[in-house]
Design a protein around this motif. Structure first.
Motif, short mmCIF file in Angstrom:
data_model
loop_
_atom_site.label_atom_id
_atom_site.label_comp_id
_atom_site.label_asym_id
_atom_site.label_seq_id
_atom_site.Cartn_x
_atom_site.Cartn_y
_atom_site.Cartn_z
N MET A 130 25.09 14.93 -67.17
CA MET A 130 24.98 16.38 -67.13
C MET A 130 24.99 16.88 -65.69
O MET A 130 25.42 18.00 -65.42
N GLU A 131 24.44 16.09 -64.81
CA GLU A 131 24.39 16.44 -63.40
C GLU A 131 24.71 15.18 -62.57
O GLU A 131 24.52 14.07 -63.05
N PRO A 132 25.14 15.37 -61.36
CA PRO A 132 25.34 14.20 -60.50
C PRO A 132 24.01 13.47 -60.25
O PRO A 132 22.94 14.09 -60.26
N GLU A 133 24.11 12.14 -60.02
CA GLU A 133 22.92 11.32 -59.74
C GLU A 133 22.29 11.77 -58.43
O GLU A 133 22.98 12.05 -57.45
N SER A 134 20.94 11.81 -58.40
CA SER A 134 20.22 12.26 -57.20
C SER A 134 19.13 11.25 -56.86
O SER A 134 18.65 10.52 -57.73
N GLU A 135 18.73 11.23 -55.58
CA GLU A 135 17.78 10.23 -55.06
C GLU A 135 16.47 10.90 -54.69
O GLU A 135 16.45 12.02 -54.18
N PHE A 136 15.36 10.22 -54.97
CA PHE A 136 14.03 10.73 -54.60
C PHE A 136 13.15 9.55 -54.19
O PHE A 136 13.51 8.38 -54.39
N ILE A 137 11.99 9.84 -53.58
CA ILE A 137 11.08 8.84 -53.00
C ILE A 137 9.71 8.99 -53.63
O ILE A 137 9.20 10.10 -53.78
N ILE A 138 9.10 7.85 -53.96
CA ILE A 138 7.70 7.80 -54.41
C ILE A 138 6.90 7.15 -53.30
O ILE A 138 7.14 5.98 -52.96
N LYS A 139 5.94 7.84 -52.73
CA LYS A 139 5.11 7.33 -51.63
C LYS A 139 3.77 6.89 -52.18
O LYS A 139 3.18 7.54 -53.03
N ILE A 140 3.27 5.76 -51.67
CA ILE A 140 1.99 5.19 -52.08
C ILE A 140 0.93 5.68 -51.10
O ILE A 140 1.06 5.49 -49.89
N GLN A 141 -0.11 6.32 -51.65
CA GLN A 141 -1.19 6.82 -50.80
C GLN A 141 -2.26 5.75 -50.61
O GLN A 141 -2.57 4.98 -51.52
N ASP A 142 -2.79 5.71 -49.39
CA ASP A 142 -3.73 4.66 -48.99
C ASP A 142 -5.14 5.02 -49.40
O ASP A 142 -5.53 6.20 -49.43
N ILE A 143 -5.92 3.98 -49.73
CA ILE A 143 -7.36 4.11 -49.92
C ILE A 143 -8.03 3.07 -49.05
O ILE A 143 -7.38 2.10 -48.59
N ASN A 144 -9.29 3.19 -48.76
CA ASN A 144 -10.02 2.28 -47.88
C ASN A 144 -10.40 1.01 -48.67
O ASN A 144 -11.52 0.89 -49.18
N ASP A 145 -9.45 0.10 -48.78
CA ASP A 145 -9.70 -1.12 -49.54
C ASP A 145 -9.57 -2.37 -48.68
O ASP A 145 -9.55 -3.48 -49.20
N ASN A 146 -9.46 -2.28 -47.37
CA ASN A 146 -9.34 -3.44 -46.47
C ASN A 146 -10.33 -3.28 -45.33
O ASN A 146 -10.36 -2.25 -44.66
N GLU A 147 -11.11 -4.35 -45.14
CA GLU A 147 -12.02 -4.34 -44.01
C GLU A 147 -11.24 -4.65 -42.75
O GLU A 147 -10.17 -5.24 -42.78
N PRO A 148 -11.74 -4.28 -41.60
CA PRO A 148 -11.04 -4.56 -40.34
C PRO A 148 -10.93 -6.08 -40.12
O PRO A 148 -11.93 -6.80 -40.20
N ASN A 149 -9.72 -6.55 -39.88
CA ASN A 149 -9.54 -7.98 -39.61
C ASN A 149 -8.53 -8.23 -38.51
O ASN A 149 -8.28 -9.36 -38.15
N HIS A 150 -7.93 -7.19 -38.02
CA HIS A 150 -7.00 -7.37 -36.90
C HIS A 150 -7.60 -6.65 -35.69
O HIS A 150 -7.65 -5.43 -35.64
#
Length: 750
Positions: free
Chosen positions: A145-165
């Motif tokens: 019905m329409e031409p193919e189109s592109e979109f992005i799904i972004k992953i939002q961060d949560i505080n799930d990693n302790e400092p290790n670097h």
């Protein structure tokens, strides 16, 4: 250990900025695009425009900006967002399709409603966004019905990693003013880092920092002993080790390296010290030969210092230390020592036997000073030309010397202690034999000259030279002249060239071979020695016939009898032909002599066995006409003919040839040996007649069991006769034994 770098700092700040950005997005409850409000933060966007005649159309796709939190732990799929086309009337005629990164695996779409869900747990640290493509199809026809189109799904961060670097932004400082590596070298520090500024709910991480103190040269070396006591044998060779010293340094690596030197002491010239780089010890070695009798002890002052010294630590004090080394020399029983250590002697070759040519002297270097006995190492004087007095060391001649045979002698004189024969010293003695004029000059080879019959007076026929085995210091000079007995020779004369050569000239002309073909000219040769010696050499002069140009044609008087002179090759060829003809003649004569009657049997007379017929049986042992038995008992007499009687009915051509048998085959006195001699005789005679033509009868001896000598009765005889004695005569007689084994009478040998 801390690590640092600009790239690490950039990564840290970039991560912090992204986190703050997404935290700000999470706080937004609504967003607007083109002034149209959207619920739940979704955006309606027209993605595609259909161009018409200068008219603007809206896009066909409408959806929200998609964000999804990571680490979702619910049981139901996580709702991400909804896709909607403005052509969708809600009657299910539109089919939504999702493709791209994670489509069907991480994300799914309801093809009727366009709702997107996450079916897997998302981790922003592994992947921060996904790029997907959406398309709306006519469910009935399957056409887009329409031409193919592109979109992005972004992953939002949560505080799930302790400092290790841990980035190298903080700084660790020492808490103590003075740190001593020699007291404590390693430290372990644990550092904790918290995120969210250390607020409640934040995470924390720890790391361990290992700190190693590096060494500086702040400790001087120190000898453990201030005095060292060492000893060494006086026989110790050069560079042998006496002992070791060690200065300890608490530093390590290059700061602990040592250099040892002898700075003082009466043994500084006698001993040396080297540094072992592996163990940092000083090795004291012998530098010069030692002698207990000369000096019994030495003292050394040894210094150990750091060769690598930092200037800023010089105020701590000297970075070297010294110690004293006492070295005692121990006495050993040493072999005798010669003075001097080498002898060179010149002696004329005519020295008388027993003459003392040198006094060899040696002494015992020990305090005891034992008596010395002298001798010569016979391996150095195999000819035993010299002798040394056992007590005085006088070296004397024991045989006449000959410079022409041995001009140099290299002998070894030994000195042995009387009380300790194992202590033996040696010295080399080189003896040069000086020349004495004891050899007369002589011709080096046989001289032979030729003079033509037409030679003229004063013509050169030969140049001679001489040799002398002597070797005078001023060189050789020879004088030539005719011997006194030939001083008035009318035919030839000698002219001295004054260069150790002489010319032989003719004194007259007109030599003739037929009168005298050879002349012998004695020449006197003298040298310039003191006294002068001389010898006489003979020059042989042959008179030859020559052509007009002086070329020799013949030097033999018999040559005049030959019209043409033949070469050596032609003479050899002629002699070879004569020899071949002579051999052929002898061969023909020999064949004719041994083949006086033919031995070929006609076909009609061909028989398969040899029958020997006898007119009588003979007279046995008393039949002296048939065979002389004395010849069998004494074969030696048979050879000389003194005991042999020739049988009258035997043809001359088959007469016995036993006289040609070697002595080793005919000296035995037994019958067996005689028969063996006959066998050897037949084997060696290549021209012997056929075996059935020569009939020699064997002697049976006394007491024979044979009743008759006839071989015709052997087939019916019941007696058995042993022929074991034939087995020792080889394969030929064993064959004869098989052929004639049944016969009791005399059997022919061939």
């Amino acid at each position: 250990m801390w690590t640092s770098g600009r790239m690490s700092n950039a990564k840290c700040w970039l991560g912090l900025g992204m986190s703050l950005y997404f935290w700000g997005l999470m706080d937004l409850s609504t967003a607007t695009v083109s002034g149209i409000p959207t619920p739940r933060g979704r955006l309606e966007v027209h993605l595609a425009d259909k161009p018409q005649l200068h008219q603007r159309t809206k896009r066909s796709w409408v959806w929200n900006q998609f964000f999804v939190l990571e680490e979702y732990t619910g049981t139901d799929p996580l709702y991400v967002g909804k896709l909607h086309s403005d052509m969708d009337r809600g009657d299910g005629s539109i089919k939504y399709i999702l493709s791209g990164e994670g489509a069907g695996i991480v994300f799914t779409i309801d093809d009727t409603t366009g709702d997107i869900h996450a079916i897997q747990r998302l981790d922003r640290e592994e992947r921060a966004q996904y790029t997907l493509r959406a398309q709306a199809l006519d469910r009935r026809t399957g056409r887009p019905m329409e031409p193919e189109s592109e979109f992005i799904i972004k992953i939002q961060d949560i505080n799930d990693n302790e400092p290790n670097h841990f980035c190298p932004a903080g700084v660790i400082r020492t808490a103590l003013m003075n740190m001593d590596r020699e007291a404590k070298e390693y430290y372990e520090v644990i550092i904790q880092a918290k995120d969210m500024g250390g607020q409640l709910g934040g995470l924390a991480g720890t790391t361990t920092v290992n700190i190693t103190l590096s060494d500086v040269n702040d400790n001087p070396p120190r000898f453990a002993q201030k005095h060292y006591q060492m000893s060494v044998l006086e026989s110790a060779p050069i560079s042998s080790t006496v002992g070791r010293v060690f200065a300890k340094d608490l530093d390590e690596g290059i700061n602990a390296e040592m250099k040892y030197t002898i700075v003082d002491g009466d043994g500084a010239d006698t001993f040396d010290i080297n540094t072992d780089p592996n163990f940092q010890v000083g090795i004291i070695t012998v530098k010069k030969p030692l002698s207990f009798e000369s000096k019994k002890s030495y003292t050394l002052k040894v210094e150990g210092a750091n060769p690598h010294l930092e200037i800023r630590f010089l105020n701590l004090g000297p970075f070297q230390d010294t110690t004293t080394v006492h070295i005692s020399v121990e006495d050993v029983d040493e072999p005798p020592v010669f003075e001097p250590g080498f002898y060179f002697v010149e002696v004329p070759e005519d020295v008388a036997i027993g003459t003392t040519i040198q006094i060899i002297s040696a002494k015992d270097p020990d305090v005891t000073n034992n008596s010395i006995r002298y001798s010569i190492d016979r391996s150095s004087d195999p000819g035993r030309f010299f002798y040394v007095d056992i007590t005085t060391g006088a070296l004397m001649t024991a045989r006449p010397l000959d410079r022409e045979e041995f001009s140099w002698h290299n002998i070894t004189v030994l000195a042995m202690e009387m009380k300790n024969p194992s202590q033996v010293g040696s010295v080399a003695v080189t003896i040069k034999v000086l020349d004495v004029n004891d050899n007369a000059p002589e011709f080096p080879r046989f001289y032979e000259a030729f003079v033509c019959e037409n030679a003229k007076a004063g013509q050169l026929i030969q140049t001679v030279s001489a040799v002398d085995q002597d070797d005078p210091r001023n060189g050789q000079h020879f004088y030539y002249s005719l011997a006194p007995e030939a001083s008035n020779n009318p035919n030839f004369t000698v002219r001295d060239n004054q260069d150790n050569t002489a010319r032989i000239l003719t004194r007259r002309s007109g030599f003739r071979q037929q009168e005298q073909s050879v002349f012998y000219l004695p020449i006197l040769i003298a040298d310039n020695g003191q006294p002068a010696l001389s010898s006489t050499g003979t020059l042989t002069v042959q008179v030859c016939s020559c052509d007009n140009d002086g070329h020799v044609m013949s030097c033999s008087p018999e040559a005049y009898m030959l019209p043409v002179s033949l070469s050596r090759g032609a003479l050899i060829a002629i002699l070879a032909c004569i020899f071949v003809l002579l051999v052929l003649v002898l061969l023909i004569l020999s064949i004719r002599r041994h083949r006086k009657q033919p031995y070929i049997i006609d076909d009609d007379e061909n028989i398969h066995e040899n029958i020997v017929r006898y007119d009588d049986e003979g007279g046995g042992e008393e039949d002296t006409e048939a065979f002389d038995i004395a010849a069998m008992w004494n074969p030696r007499e048979a050879q000389t003919g003194t005991a042999t009687k020739t049988r009258q009915d035997m043809l001359p051509e088959i007469e016995s040839l036993s006289r040609y048998v070697p002595q080793t085959c005919a000296v035995s006195s037994t019958v067996h040996s005689y028969v063996l001699a006959k066998l050897y005789e037949a084997d060696m005679d290549l021209w012997a007649p056929p075996f059935d033509s020569l009939q020699t009868y064997m002697f049976e001896g006394d007491g024979s069991v044979a009743g008759s000598l006839s071989s015709l009765q052997s087939a019916t005889s019941d007696s058995e006769q042993s022929f074991d004695f034939l087995t020792d005569w080889g394969p030929r007689f064993r064959k004869l034994a098989e052929l004639y084994g049944a016969a009791e009478g005399p059997a022919p040998l061939w």
